[in-house]
Design an enzyme around this catalytic site. Structure first.
Site, PDB file in Angstrom:
ATOM      1  N   ARG A   1     -16.616   7.769 -50.770  1.00  0.00           N
ATOM      2  CA  ARG A   1     -16.002   8.289 -49.550  1.00  0.00           C
ATOM      3  C   ARG A   1     -16.823   7.903 -48.325  1.00  0.00           C
ATOM      4  O   ARG A   1     -16.262   7.540 -47.291  1.00  0.00           O
ATOM      5  CB  ARG A   1     -15.889   9.816 -49.639  1.00  0.00           C
TER       6      ARG A   1
ATOM      7  N   ASN B   1      -5.939  12.659 -53.018  1.00  0.00           N
ATOM      8  CA  ASN B   1      -5.579  11.776 -51.904  1.00  0.00           C
ATOM      9  C   ASN B   1      -5.725  10.309 -52.267  1.00  0.00           C
ATOM     10  O   ASN B   1      -6.544   9.961 -53.123  1.00  0.00           O
ATOM     11  CB  ASN B   1      -6.473  12.097 -50.696  1.00  0.00           C
TER      12      ASN B   1
ATOM     13  N   CYS C   1      -0.150  19.235 -50.527  1.00  0.00           N
ATOM     14  CA  CYS C   1      -1.142  19.143 -49.452  1.00  0.00           C
ATOM     15  C   CYS C   1      -1.284  20.522 -48.821  1.00  0.00           C
ATOM     16  O   CYS C   1      -0.348  21.321 -48.850  1.00  0.00           O
ATOM     17  CB  CYS C   1      -0.689  18.124 -48.410  1.00  0.00           C
TER      18      CYS C   1
ATOM     19  N   HIS D   1      -0.013  13.542 -44.551  1.00  0.00           N
ATOM     20  CA  HIS D   1      -0.981  13.297 -43.476  1.00  0.00           C
ATOM     21  C   HIS D   1      -0.368  12.546 -42.298  1.00  0.00           C
ATOM     22  O   HIS D   1      -1.072  11.900 -41.520  1.00  0.00           O
ATOM     23  CB  HIS D   1      -2.227  12.560 -43.996  1.00  0.00           C
TER      24      HIS D   1
ATOM     25  N   TYR E   1      -4.029  15.088 -38.456  1.00  0.00           N
ATOM     26  CA  TYR E   1      -4.247  13.682 -38.815  1.00  0.00           C
ATOM     27  C   TYR E   1      -3.612  12.728 -37.810  1.00  0.00           C
ATOM     28  O   TYR E   1      -3.970  11.555 -37.759  1.00  0.00           O
ATOM     29  CB  TYR E   1      -3.683  13.392 -40.211  1.00  0.00           C
TER      30      TYR E   1
END
Length: 421
Positions: free
Chosen positions: A90, A144, A164, A194, A244
Site C-alpha cells: 500500500r 478494495n 463499502c 468510491h 473520494y
C-alpha cells in the site's frame, strides 16, 4: 449460522467482531471463523475476538485457522477483507505515482490499478475454493478496489455482493445533523464504488421527503469540512459527493499535500503495531479506542446488515451495495458494477430505480467504468499493453507519457505479485 472472514488477522477485525456481538439478534452467528496465513497475528486477533464475545455474552464459537478450505467449509457467508502485499505494498501504491504528479492512493489512479492487479487473481482463487467446498455460500467483498473485485467475482459466476462503508458513514452523520435515528435516513446514493454522490436524503424510506436542500443549507459548512471540499462547490453541485471525489475535484491540490506528509500506509502500519501490542494483553476484552482511527467506520454494522439480509435475517430492507448495473443506469453497460441502494434478500440484491443522473456525474461514471473494464482485463490476462491502456483511460492520468512511465513503475514495484511480469 457459520460466517467466515478471510483476512481475519486484520487489526480491524475486532471492530467487526464487536458488531457481531452487539447485533447478534440481527445476525445470530453460531460459529465465526477467522482465516489468515499470518498465524501469529491471527492468534492475537482471535484471542481478543473471543474475549469480546465473552464480555458481551455472545455464545458463539470463534475458530482461527490458516487453512482456507477448512475455514470456508459449511459457511453460510464468506466475507473477504484481505490486503495482498500488506501495508508495504500500500505504501508503494501511495508514493510512486506522485513522481509523475499523479495522485497516490490505494483504490484509485495508478495505485488503485496496482492493487487490483495484485488482488483480483487471489480473490478469484479464494472464491473458486469456496465454490468447491460450499457452492451455496454468499461472498461479501469488502476488499478494495471493491467495484473491480466484485465485477471479477460476478463475471466468474459467484454469489457475490460488494460492500463499502462510505454510505453508512454518511447516513450516520446526516442522521446526527438532522436529529433522527440512522434507520430513518434513506440515501439516494448513486455511482461506482468510491465514486458516488448523494443526490437526495430522504426521511423514512425511498419515497420519503427529500431533506438534502435543508441539510446543505443548515449544515453545509460541516459537511464540506468533512469532505475537505469548499462549501460553494457543494452549493453549486446541489449534492454531497463521496470524499473520494476530492481526488478528482481537487487533484493537484491533493498531490501537493501528499508530497509533503507521510503516507497513510505509514500511519496505519504504525497504528497496527500499537494495536497488536494491545491485543496481546489478556485483560483487554473490548475494542480499543485507537481502532476508531484505523478507518472503516461502521463497517461492522454494514456487514451485519448485508449478511443478515442475504441469509434471511432481519437486515434492513434497503441497503447500499455493489452489484451489476443490469439496466439501472442506462448510460452504463449492464455488466458494469454500480454502487446504489438495493433490496436485499436470500435470492440476492436488486437495485432500486434511479432517477436520471446529471451528465456532470454520469460522464465521470462512464469514464471510470471504461477504466475498470480495462483494469479487470489487465488483472485477468496481464501484459504491459493492457496495463498501459487502463492507465491511459483513467481520468486522473490520461496522458500517454504519464501512462507509459506509470506502467513501468507499477510493474517494477509489483513484480513479485504478477505472475506474467
Amino acid at each position: 449460522m457459520k460466517l467466515t472472514v478471510v483476512g481475519g488477522g486484520s487489526t480491524y477485525t475486532p471492530e467487526l467482531v464487536d458488531g457481531f456481538a452487539r447485533l447478534r439478534d440481527t445476525l445470530p452467528i453460531e460459529e465465526l471463523v477467522l482465516v489468515d496465513p499470518a498465524e501469529e497475528r491471527l492468534e492475537l486477533v482471535g484471542g481478543l475476538a473471543r474475549r469480546i464475545f465473552a464480555r458481551q455474552g455472545h455464545g458463539g464459537r470463534i475458530v482461527t485457522t490458516a487453512d482456507l478450505d477448512r475455514g470456508v467449509e459449511g459457511a453460510d457467508a464468506v466475507l473477504l477483507q484481505l490486503r495482498v502485499g500488506g501495508q508495504a505494498a500500500r505504501e508503494q501504491d501511495e508514493t510512486w505515482p506522485l513522481e509523475c504528479g499523479c495522485v497516490g492512493q490505494e483504490t484509485t489512479g495508478a495505485g488503485g490499478l496496482a492493487k487490483a492487479l495484485r488482488t483480483v487473481p487471489v480473490v478469484l482463487d479464494i472464491a473458486e475454493r469456496v465454490r468447491r467446498t460450499n457452492p451455496g455460500a454468499w461472498i461479501i467483498d469488502f476488499t478494495n478496489p471493491v467495484g473491480i473485485v466484485t465485477r471479477a467475482l460476478l463475471r466468474a459466476g459467484h454469489r457475490a455482493v460488494g460492500l463499502c462503508n462510505v454510505a453508512i458513514g454518511l447516513q450516520r452523520k446526516f442522521a446526527g445533523h438532522l436529529g433522527v435515528a440512522p434507520a430513518d435516513v434513506h440515501l439516494d446514493h448513486v455511482g461506482l464504488n468510491h465514486l458516488t454522490w448523494e443526490t437526495g436524503v430522504r426521511l423514512g424510506g425511498p419515497s420519503g421527503e427529500d431533506v438534502l436542500p435543508k441539510l446543505l443549507s443548515g449544515h453545509g459548512d460541516t459537511i464540506a469540512a468533512d469532505l475537505r471540499l469548499p462549501r460553494p462547490l457543494l452549493d453549486r453541485l446541489g449534492v454531497v459527493p463521496s470524499y473520494y471525489l476530492r481526488y478528482y475535484y481537487a487533484h493537484d491540490e491533493v498531490v501537493r499535500e501528499l508530497r509533503t506528509k507521510p503516507s497513510r500506509a505509514a500511519e496505519v502500519a504504525a497504528m497496527e503495531r500499537r494495536l497488536l501490542d494491545m491485543y496481546a494483553d489478556p485483560a483487554l476484552d473490548e475494542k480499543p479506542a485507537l481502532l476508531a482511527k484505523r478507518g472503516g467506520a461502521y463497517y461492522s454494522e454494514a456487514a451485519v446488515d448485508l449478511a443478515a439480509g442475504l441469509l434471511g435475517g432481519s437486515g434492513s430492507p434497503y441497503q447500499v451495495v455493489n452489484t451489476y448495473n443490469a439496466g439501472t443506469l442506462p448510460f452504463l453497460p449492464d455488466d458494469a458494477v454500480i454502487e446504489v441502494q438495493a433490496t436485499v434478500g436470500p435470492t440476492g440484491v436488486t437495485p432500486l430505480p434511479v432517477p436520471a443522473v446529471d451528465p456532470l456525474f454520469a460522464g465521470l461514471m462512464a469514464n471510470v467504468t471504461a477504466y475498470e473494464d480495462l483494469a479487470l482485463d489487465a488483472a485477468l490476462r496481464g501484459g504491459r499493453d493492457r496495463v498501459f491502456r487502463a492507465l491511459l483511460a483513467h481520468p486522473l492520468i490520461g496522458q500517454y507519457a504519464y501512462a507509459d512511465t506509470l506502467t513501468d513503475q507499477l510493474i517494477a514495484h509489483n513484480r513479485e505479485h504478477l505472475t506474467w511480469a
